[in-house]
Design an enzyme around this catalytic site. Structure first.
Site, mmCIF file in Angstrom:
data_model
loop_
_atom_site.group_PDB
_atom_site.id
_atom_site.type_symbol
_atom_site.label_atom_id
_atom_site.label_comp_id
_atom_site.label_asym_id
_atom_site.label_seq_id
_atom_site.Cartn_x
_atom_site.Cartn_y
_atom_site.Cartn_z
ATOM 1 C CD GLU A 170 -3.070 -0.657 2.302
ATOM 2 O OE1 GLU A 170 -3.301 0.509 2.695
ATOM 3 O OE2 GLU A 170 -3.552 -1.660 2.840
ATOM 4 C CG ASP B 262 -1.627 -1.978 5.485
ATOM 5 O OD1 ASP B 262 -0.469 -2.321 5.201
ATOM 6 O OD2 ASP B 262 -1.954 -0.794 5.715
ATOM 7 C CG ASP C 32 -6.580 -3.177 7.406
ATOM 8 O OD1 ASP C 32 -6.595 -3.317 6.159
ATOM 9 O OD2 ASP C 32 -6.149 -2.149 7.954
ATOM 10 C CD GLU D 207 -10.045 1.107 3.565
ATOM 11 O OE1 GLU D 207 -10.143 1.968 2.682
ATOM 12 O OE2 GLU D 207 -10.970 0.812 4.337
ATOM 13 C CE1 TYR E 117 -1.338 -2.030 9.037
ATOM 14 C CE2 TYR E 117 -3.121 -3.336 9.950
ATOM 15 C CZ TYR E 117 -2.666 -2.374 9.067
ATOM 16 O OH TYR E 117 -3.554 -1.769 8.212
ATOM 17 N NE ARG F 63 -5.264 2.388 9.861
ATOM 18 C CZ ARG F 63 -4.350 2.757 8.978
ATOM 19 N NH1 ARG F 63 -3.639 1.827 8.357
ATOM 20 N NH2 ARG F 63 -4.146 4.022 8.695
ATOM 21 C CG HIS G 129 -4.889 -12.370 13.126
ATOM 22 N ND1 HIS G 129 -6.238 -12.194 13.276
ATOM 23 C CD2 HIS G 129 -4.692 -12.661 11.822
ATOM 24 C CE1 HIS G 129 -6.848 -12.393 12.118
ATOM 25 N NE2 HIS G 129 -5.930 -12.665 11.226
#
Length: 927
Positions: free
Chosen positions: A40, A125, A127, A129, A353, A355, A400
């Protein structure tokens, strides 16, 4: 409809389906080409490229490459189906996507690299998104080589190599959930926002007013807290404190009981100032008399001692929301700023990460934390067994693992000093401390509470005091969590050490002092406490909290006073409209239920199309967005934007902000008086008493400066709703225009005479450096004569004028305008100076001020970096690229490293899309 066959529109409007990650049987290349890795963020590319080596080519999508189309981007033949929302609500809520104008070059570069690739690794990423971005890349690039999903939660050599070797398939259920969220937000925003534009104060189409599924609930929470503060009735109560001294050691004790009955504390009163239980409320007179009697006795006796052991356990490692909360409490960072710093730390490989709603740690991380705790604080610092933490999230759809330092062995804050900028260092230290502390032993303490008794003034009096002693600090050696302000904090005894006491000990009572107290309303939300409240209510998700707060700040619904979030009167109007006409959509339980439903879609337990159909068209338990909007009925905009303050004064919110409308006559035809409301006055501070104070205050200005010798008119200075100004008025004109509105005050009419509106008088705003109390006639005449003709450009024969505008002072020559450094130059700038300004490149001439900071050359452009103050706030520039300093960061926070990062991020985004010029339709001719 199963996720694998869910329809959507491609960038070109061609129908495609969410199929397998790689079409079975597709031809693949057999050469020795590289593996194309798509991430990203461009800042990750160099590190990941170095970890993977020459067999890989790493490129960035720079976030999303496409999104729902705007109305202007939909082809004519598709308007009927997609025209309203860019979503075909009658055919499976099929979205119409287009490539972002700024991403055309990115897509071209990715397609070029794809030609030489034998395999594609979608490494966006981990997630929802990121999963959706990966799917959009697949849809647009249409690779004919094997495609795999590569995921990682930290950017270290081992993690990246392991991720490249252990790929998975695209999770289409996560894609469905993210796409449902995007469609839902488009439907909500595009149906509700136009109602705000039409009905709320300054809300006209094209302004920043908007409604959103989550932002509206957050705004309502802030407004409801302010309503509670406005309705709050304070109660007064008195207490007594004394310094109890034994063997030279003193401690503070507070009066607790009189004749066995408890003394009132702040928590004993409700929000209306009424007692909730039977307690003694001392008046000031009673408190002073009793204090004098105690002072006269001069000693107290220990009548009771109670010691209780206790333990405190460490908090779980950081999730996104708890990191934002602690960064706000301990570092005074906004949620957005904290996430921006954490993003940089992640991309540089220092943390995992950022988020995530998981509180778990990997075995590797647990071992690293325990080893570091032992090395720093000794063998007793960790318990025999590792600690585990259960996630509160029903569906931890993000990464996770909790946020922690990356790698098998954590780098201490001291070891990374010099490698990070100031904010990165502070956030990294916060994460490191929290992670290490989460694996450390419980803290152990003992709290001793003593009761001190005496008889004074014929009354049996008891004081109490508490002291806590930590017998083993445990995790507190490394870290202690901050806390939000709470009501009743003033009633709590300060933590203090008590001397050795025994029942029967007699202590001296010194400095006996009566103290008055008042109950306080609930504290306003801070960013930290609002994030916590949103998470507790299940509204929003970790990755959205920062953007939610950023939106309500940008929209003007909320402003910051220190750390507190203060709602505007605009927010009151918006929330009132939503509560009265869109009650379901701002209901907290309903909003949280939407998040649960999105989680269910992410788990594959609900079907996207049916869920959207129920939300939009309605179901047994929900009226449906379309039905709500189609049946709004009449909305009284005037009533919506009004709040009654007193019987004669009403707060109204209009096009230019809040003001008081005061009725000073029983005549219903009489025109109400308008009274300004100071911009910095919070809603809960506009009490009836304050309103009356504003009404009774003498009007500033309205001072006659003198006569204009050119036309004989009087020049006056006034302080109006929109700031101080000067104005010309006719001294004897019977139809003088009202100074604040320009409306005509009619003189007695002659029979048959026509009503003629007088022209609006000349007015001019004062400069920021001017005052209504000191301005003189000469300066006022200069202001009234603006714009000032500076001269004529001999090269073009065009006139140059100097004037003041919405964004400050500027020069104007035809259609070409150039910013002036300050307002005084409007009067002082010469023709030669003006020509010199126009001779410079337009960008250089438009700088709002000299540089606030200067740094070394940018490594990309080779030009020096400067921090400047522009029309829309401070920004960083190298002369080619401008990057606004994000909300929540200050000029002082920006150093060379941060400035480079801001410019790099702005370059990665590409130029802003050009807006199409719009023309106003001509008015229909009268028949």
């Amino acid at each position: 409809m199963p996720p694998s066959s869910l329809p959507c529109a491609s960038v070109y409007g061609v129908q495609t389906t969410k199929g397998p990650l790689l079409a079975q049987g597709a031809k693949t290349k057999t050469g020795q080409g590289k593996k194309l890795v798509i991430v990203e963020s461009p800042t990750k590319m160099t590190s990941i490229q170095g970890y993977l080596g020459d067999g890989y080519e790493v490129l960035s999508s720079v976030g999303h490459i496409r999104d729902l189309a705007s109305k202007k981007d939909i082809p004519a033949e598709k308007k009927a189906a997609y025209g309203k929302y860019s979503i075909d609500v009658d055919n499976g809520f099929e979205p119409y996507y287009v490539i972002n104008d700024r991403k055309t070059k990115t897509v071209t570069e990715l397609k070029r690299a794809l030609k030489d690739a034998d395999e594609v690794l979608l490494a966006t990423d981990e997630d929802r998104e990121g999963e959706a971005i990966a799917w959009h890349l697949l849809e647009v690039l249409k690779p004919k080589v094997p495609v795999k999903r590569m995921v990682f939660h930290e950017i270290t050599k081992d993690a990246i190599r392991a991720a490249a070797e252990n790929t998975r398939e695209l999770d289409l259920a996560l894609v469905d959930a993210q796409e449902t969220r995007r469609v839902l937000d488009r439907l909500y925003g595009w149906d509700v926002s136009p109602v705000l534009w039409r009905k709320v104060g300054s809300g006209r189409e094209g302004t920043a007013l908007s409604a959103g599924r989550v932002q509206s609930a957050a705004t309502r929470m802030v407004v409801e807290r302010e309503r509670e503060r406005m309705a709050f009735v304070s109660a007064d109560y008195w207490g007594i404190e004394t310094l109890a001294v034994k063997d030279g050691t003193g401690f503070t004790a507070r009066l607790a009981r009189i004749d066995g009955a408890p003394l009132a504390r702040g928590t004993d009163f409700d929000d209306r100032g009424k007692l909730k239980k039977a307690v003694i409320v001392l008046s000031e007179k009673d408190a002073r008399e009793l204090a004098a009697a105690i002072e006269q006795v001069g000693e107290v006796t220990v009548s009771n001692l109670e010691a209780k052991p206790g333990t405190r356990s460490p908090k779980a490692p950081f999730t996104t929301s708890t990191l934002q909360q602690e960064a706000g409490r301990k570092l005074s960072m906004s949620a957005k700023h904290a996430m921006s710093v954490a993003q940089r730390l992640y991309e540089k490989g220092y943390i995992t990460y950022m988020r995530t709603d998981s509180t778990s740690l990997s075995r590797q991380a647990i071992q690293a934390a325990r080893e570091q705790a032992v090395a720093l604080y000794g063998d007793r610092a960790v318990p025999a067994n590792p600690r585990t933490y259960a996630s509160k999230s029903k569906n931890a759809q993000e990464a996770h693992e909790a946020i922690r330092p990356s790698g098998e062995n954590f780098r201490t804050p001291a070891s990374v000093a010099g490698q990070l900028d100031r904010d990165e260092q502070r956030v990294y230290e916060l994460i490191w401390k929290r992670t290490v502390a989460s694996q450390m032993s419980d803290a152990k303490y003992e709290t001793t509470t003593t009761t001190l008794s005496l008889t004074a003034g014929g009354k049996s009096v008891e004081f109490t005091a508490s002291g806590t002693v930590y017998t083993f600090k445990g995790f507190l050696e490394a870290y202690e969590e901050g806390r939000d302000e709470k009501r009743g904090d003033a009633d709590k005894a300060d933590d203090q050490a008590l001397p050795a006491l025994a029942i029967g000990d007699v202590l001296a009572a010194r400095d006996v002092e009566p103290k008055g107290h008042s109950t306080n309303p609930k504290p306003r939300y801070t960013e930290a406490s609002l994030v916590k409240a949103l998470e507790e209510r299940g509204i929003g998700r970790p990755s959205t909290f920062a953007s939610i707060i950023d939106v309500i700040l940008d929209r003007g619904y909320v402003s910051k006073r220190g750390q507190a979030l203060v709602p505007s009167w605009l927010a009151f109007s918006v929330v009132r409209l939503l509560e009265e006409h869109f009650a379901d959509l701002v209901d907290y339980d309903f909003t949280a239920a939407l998040e649960d439903d999105l989680d269910a879609i992410a788990r594959g337990e609900q079907r996207r199309e049916q869920w959207l159909r129920d939300f939009y068209f309605g179901s047994e338990n929900h009226a449906g967005l379309r039905n709500i909007v189609d049946n709004l009925g009449d909305i009284d905009a005037r009533e919506l934007n009004s709040t009654r303050i007193t019987d004669t004064a009403t707060l109204r919110f209009g096009k230019y902000g809040p003001y008081l409308e005061v009725v000073e006559s029983d005549d219903p035809e009489a025109k109400p008086r308008i009274v300004n409301v100071p911009e910095d006055l919070a809603p809960d501070e506009l009490t009836p008493e304050k309103a009356q104070e504003l009404i009774d205050a003498p009007v500033a200005g309205d001072r006659v400066l003198g006569e204009n010798p050119e036309n004989g008119k009087l020049v006056v200075v006034k302080d109006g709703r929109f700031g101080p100004y000067v104005q010309e008025v006719e001294p004897t004109d019977p139809e003088e225009a009202d100074a604040s509105t320009g409306e005509v005050v009619e003189a007695p009419k002659k029979r048959g005479a026509k009503k003629v509106a007088a022209p609006k008088p000349r007015t001019a705003s004062l400069f920021k450096s001017m005052s209504v109390d000191t301005i003189d006639l000469e300066t006022a005449l200069k202001l009234l004569d603006l714009p000032r003709v500076v001269g004529v450009d001999p090269a073009t024969d065009e006139q140059i004028t100097a004037q003041n505008g919405r964004y400050g002072p500027y020069l104007k020559k035809g259609a070409d305008s150039r910013t002036l450094e300050n307002e005084q130059l409007i009067f002082d700038v010469t023709l030669e100076q003006a020509l010199e300004i126009y001779a410079q490149p337009k960008y250089g001439a438009r700088r709002a001020s000299s540089a606030l900071k200067e740094f070394d050359a940018d490594p990309v452009s080779g030009k020096p970096i400067k921090v400047k103050d522009g029309r829309f706030g401070p920004y960083v520039t190298d002369g080619e690229t401008n990057a606004t300093i994000p909300r929540g960061e200050t000029v002082e926070d920006v150093d060379f490293e941060r400035a480079k990062q801001l410019l790099a991020d702005k370059r990665a985004k590409g130029p802003a899309p050009k807006r199409k010029a719009t023309t106003r339709k001509p008015a229909a001719k009268k028949k």
